[in-house]
Design an enzyme around this catalytic site. Structure first.
Site, PDB file in Angstrom:
ATOM      1  N   TYR A 151      32.990  43.822  51.216  1.00 26.51           N
ATOM      2  CA  TYR A 151      33.419  44.989  50.443  1.00 26.51           C
ATOM      3  C   TYR A 151      32.604  45.047  49.163  1.00 26.51           C
ATOM      4  O   TYR A 151      32.485  44.051  48.439  1.00 26.51           O
ATOM      5  CB  TYR A 151      34.910  44.882  50.103  1.00 26.51           C
ATOM      6  CG  TYR A 151      35.422  46.076  49.331  1.00 26.51           C
ATOM      7  CD1 TYR A 151      35.459  47.348  49.911  1.00 26.51           C
ATOM      8  CD2 TYR A 151      35.867  45.947  48.018  1.00 26.51           C
ATOM      9  CE1 TYR A 151      35.934  48.452  49.204  1.00 26.51           C
ATOM     10  CE2 TYR A 151      36.347  47.048  47.304  1.00 26.51           C
ATOM     11  CZ  TYR A 151      36.374  48.287  47.899  1.00 26.51           C
ATOM     12  OH  TYR A 151      36.838  49.375  47.203  1.00 26.51           O
ATOM     13  N   ASP A 246      26.172  40.459  45.468  1.00 30.56           N
ATOM     14  CA  ASP A 246      27.341  41.060  44.831  1.00 30.56           C
ATOM     15  C   ASP A 246      28.270  39.933  44.380  1.00 30.56           C
ATOM     16  O   ASP A 246      28.896  39.259  45.192  1.00 30.56           O
ATOM     17  CB  ASP A 246      28.031  41.991  45.838  1.00 30.56           C
ATOM     18  CG  ASP A 246      29.235  42.706  45.237  1.00 30.56           C
ATOM     19  OD1 ASP A 246      29.629  42.359  44.108  1.00 30.56           O
ATOM     20  OD2 ASP A 246      29.788  43.595  45.918  1.00 30.56           O
ATOM     21  N   LYS A 278      35.155  42.388  37.329  1.00 30.15           N
ATOM     22  CA  LYS A 278      36.381  41.587  37.240  1.00 30.15           C
ATOM     23  C   LYS A 278      36.422  40.670  36.012  1.00 30.15           C
ATOM     24  O   LYS A 278      36.775  41.118  34.940  1.00 30.15           O
ATOM     25  CB  LYS A 278      36.585  40.829  38.551  1.00 30.15           C
ATOM     26  CG  LYS A 278      36.689  41.824  39.745  1.00 30.15           C
ATOM     27  CD  LYS A 278      37.272  41.234  40.974  1.00 30.15           C
ATOM     28  CE  LYS A 278      37.184  42.187  42.161  1.00 30.15           C
ATOM     29  NZ  LYS A 278      38.417  42.737  42.625  1.00 30.15           N
TER      30      LYS A 278
HETATM   31  N1  PLP Z   1      32.239  44.124  45.068  1.00 28.94           N
HETATM   32  C1  PLP Z   1      33.115  43.173  45.380  1.00 28.94           C
HETATM   33  C2  PLP Z   1      32.629  41.885  45.970  1.00 28.94           C
HETATM   34  C3  PLP Z   1      34.482  43.365  45.146  1.00 28.94           C
HETATM   35  O1  PLP Z   1      35.358  42.400  45.460  1.00 28.94           O
HETATM   36  C4  PLP Z   1      34.905  44.584  44.578  1.00 28.94           C
HETATM   37  C5  PLP Z   1      36.335  44.844  44.348  1.00 28.94           C
HETATM   38  O2  PLP Z   1      37.207  44.180  44.833  1.00 28.94           O
HETATM   39  C6  PLP Z   1      33.937  45.551  44.272  1.00 28.94           C
HETATM   40  C7  PLP Z   1      32.617  45.287  44.514  1.00 28.94           C
HETATM   41  C8  PLP Z   1      34.345  46.852  43.676  1.00 28.94           C
HETATM   42  O3  PLP Z   1      34.783  46.678  42.359  1.00 28.94           O
HETATM   43  P1  PLP Z   1      35.734  47.772  41.683  1.00 28.94           P
HETATM   44  O4  PLP Z   1      37.061  47.660  42.368  1.00 28.94           O
HETATM   45  O5  PLP Z   1      35.757  47.370  40.234  1.00 28.94           O
HETATM   46  O6  PLP Z   1      35.082  49.101  41.887  1.00 28.94           O
END
Ligand code: PLP
Length: 447
Positions: A151, A246, A278
């Site tokens: 994700y 990521d 986060k």
């Molecule tokens: N990338 C990863 C690995 C994530 O876990 C998340 C959210 O859980 C995101 C991107 C997206 O972040 P946001 O919810 O701040 O848009």
């Protein structure tokens, strides 16, 4: 007469959820919060301190969600709250640069030096979206490789076979993504170097980037097999594509320098671009994209790739992030790791006592449980294996914990998040709740 709801309408989670559903799609502002996977009424939270959250009915729970990652130090850490108060007193948003942004970026660069230049945004979604745009502009190519079950936020191009809420709801892909956009994303099974090699053999000259969760935790925790990330590095490099790691979830949660510190630093390689979120906002909206100087130089106002944000680098949010990172020293990570080891051990013991086949997969202080004999025998190494686990055992397990005052993630496809504030009394409450929860999982019947 105004149609405003009165406070008395909203004093229980049940009443609040009913009202919320009338005015907010599904009653929530992010799908996994709706308890769709586990059933029942989502708890409307009123406050959170340390390892605990309290709902509007006045029930207190030990929290294992931690705002889905940011609450590394526990909720409302006094020094972070003070930094926020202090910043808020100086103004909420200026739309002009501030010193705190520079300090936060310096703190991130210090921990992950391959992030040579960094742009702050407000959400992880913006960070990954910008990383893709940068990769496409830098390489002059269109295709992007992602892995099933990973994700990266709700970016159109990255919703195919996505984890987190998309997995929780059992959605194959999102509606509303155009066929043209979907066609530019190649989705591959995770942890299989041969399929990545095959994709590069076939489309190599058209692939702008491979984006991967540094250590996936949005389909449950499915760590990379040894050498997998290094293979991605080698393949992208040799085909002129960029590697985007990521670290929105893992960054500064699994360690002082995020997953890079646990793997890339030790093995001597780095990605071209990183995304963070986060923890770097300490509970307020801050995320970032950073990486190679020459790639980041593509961003406006220096380069031709446009990216902007009214609230980017917001002074209050960056103050929360900076205070959090400054407190997150190696002692904090040792503490959080110890909490995770203790919980994993106790959880395993409770499930073994029930004779329930399972595996607990972990990456640093992140972990999650997969039920079923296949999972117990061979682990869950990719999304197909994850979906084949006995995830239907999770709802009764979750509700048993909830009744005992433990708030686990309301989905089997999410990691458990512990914090430095999970002290002995918080742990004791979880440990006492585990036997009944394990029993509920063991005696669950497949729906
Ligand atoms: N990338 C990863 C690995 C994530 O876990 C998340 C959210 O859980 C995101 C991107 C997206 O972040 P946001 O919810 O701040 O848009």
């Amino acid at each position: 007469m105004s149609a405003h709801a009165t406070t008395s309408d909203l004093t229980t989670s049940a009443a609040a959820f009913e009202r919320a559903q009338a005015v907010i799609p599904g009653g929530v502002n992010s799908p996994v919060r709706a308890f769709g996977n586990v059933g029942g009424t989502p708890r409307f939270l009123a406050s959170a301190h340390g390892a605990y959250v309290t709902d509007v009915d006045g029930n207190e729970y030990v929290d294992l969600v931690g705002s889905w990652g940011p609450a590394l130090l526990g909720h409302a850490h006094p020094a972070v709250v003070e930094a926020v108060r202090e910043a808020a007193g100086r103004g909420l948003s200026f739309g002009a640069p501030t010193v705190t942004e520079v300090e936060l970026v310096d703190e991130i660069r210090f921990r992950v030096p391959p992030a040579e230049k960094i742009r702050l945004v407000s959400t992880g979604t913006e960070a990954t979206m910008t990383a893709l745009r940068l990769a496409r502009a830098f390489t002059g190519r269109d295709l992007v490789v992602k892995f099933a079950g990973h994700y990266h936020g709700h970016v159109d191009a990255l919703l195919a076979a996505a984890g987190s809420g998309v997995a929780t709801l059992g959605l194959p892909d999102s509606a509303g993504v155009s066929a043209a956009v979907a066609a530019e994303t190649i989705v591959l099974p995770y942890n299989d170097v041969a399929v990545v090699e095959a994709a590069f053999a076939e489309h190599g000259s058209r692939i702008a980037a491979v984006i991967t969760e540094a250590s996936p935790a949005n389909m449950g925790v499915v760590p990379p097999m040894p050498g997998f990330n290094a293979a991605l590095r080698r393949l992208t490099h040799s085909h002129g594509a960029l590697l985007i790691q990521d670290e929105v979830l893992t960054g500064f949660r699994v360690g002082y320098s995020g997953w890079w510190g646990l793997e890339g630093l030790r093995e001597g390689w780095s990605a071209d671009l990183y995304t963070f979120g986060k923890v770097i906002g300490g509970g307020l909206p801050v995320a970032a994209v950073g990486g190679r100087r020459d790639v980041m130089a593509q961003l406006a106002p220096v380069g031709p790739v446009y990216q902007a944000g009214t609230l980017s680098g917001n002074p209050v949010a960056t103050a929360a992030g900076l205070a959090t990172l400054r407190l997150a020293d190696s002692g904090v990570y040792e503490q959080v790791d110890a909490v995770a080891v203790k919980l994993r051990t106790e959880l395993n013991a409770a499930l073994v006592r029930e004779g329930l086949p399972h595996t607990i997969q972990w990456a640093g202080n992140l972990f999650s449980t997969f039920f079923g004999a296949d999972a117990a025998r061979q682990g869950a190494r990719d999304y197909t294996a994850v979906l084949a686990t006995e995830s239907w055992r999770y709802a009764p397990f979750f509700h048993s914990l909830l009744e005992a005052g433990v708030y686990a993630p309301p989905s089997p496809f999410e990691a458990w998040f512990v914090s430095a504030a999970h002290d002995d009394s918080a742990l004791d409450r979880i440990v006492s709740a585990l036997p009944a929860a394990a029993h509920a999982a063991a005696t669950a019947t497949k729906p």
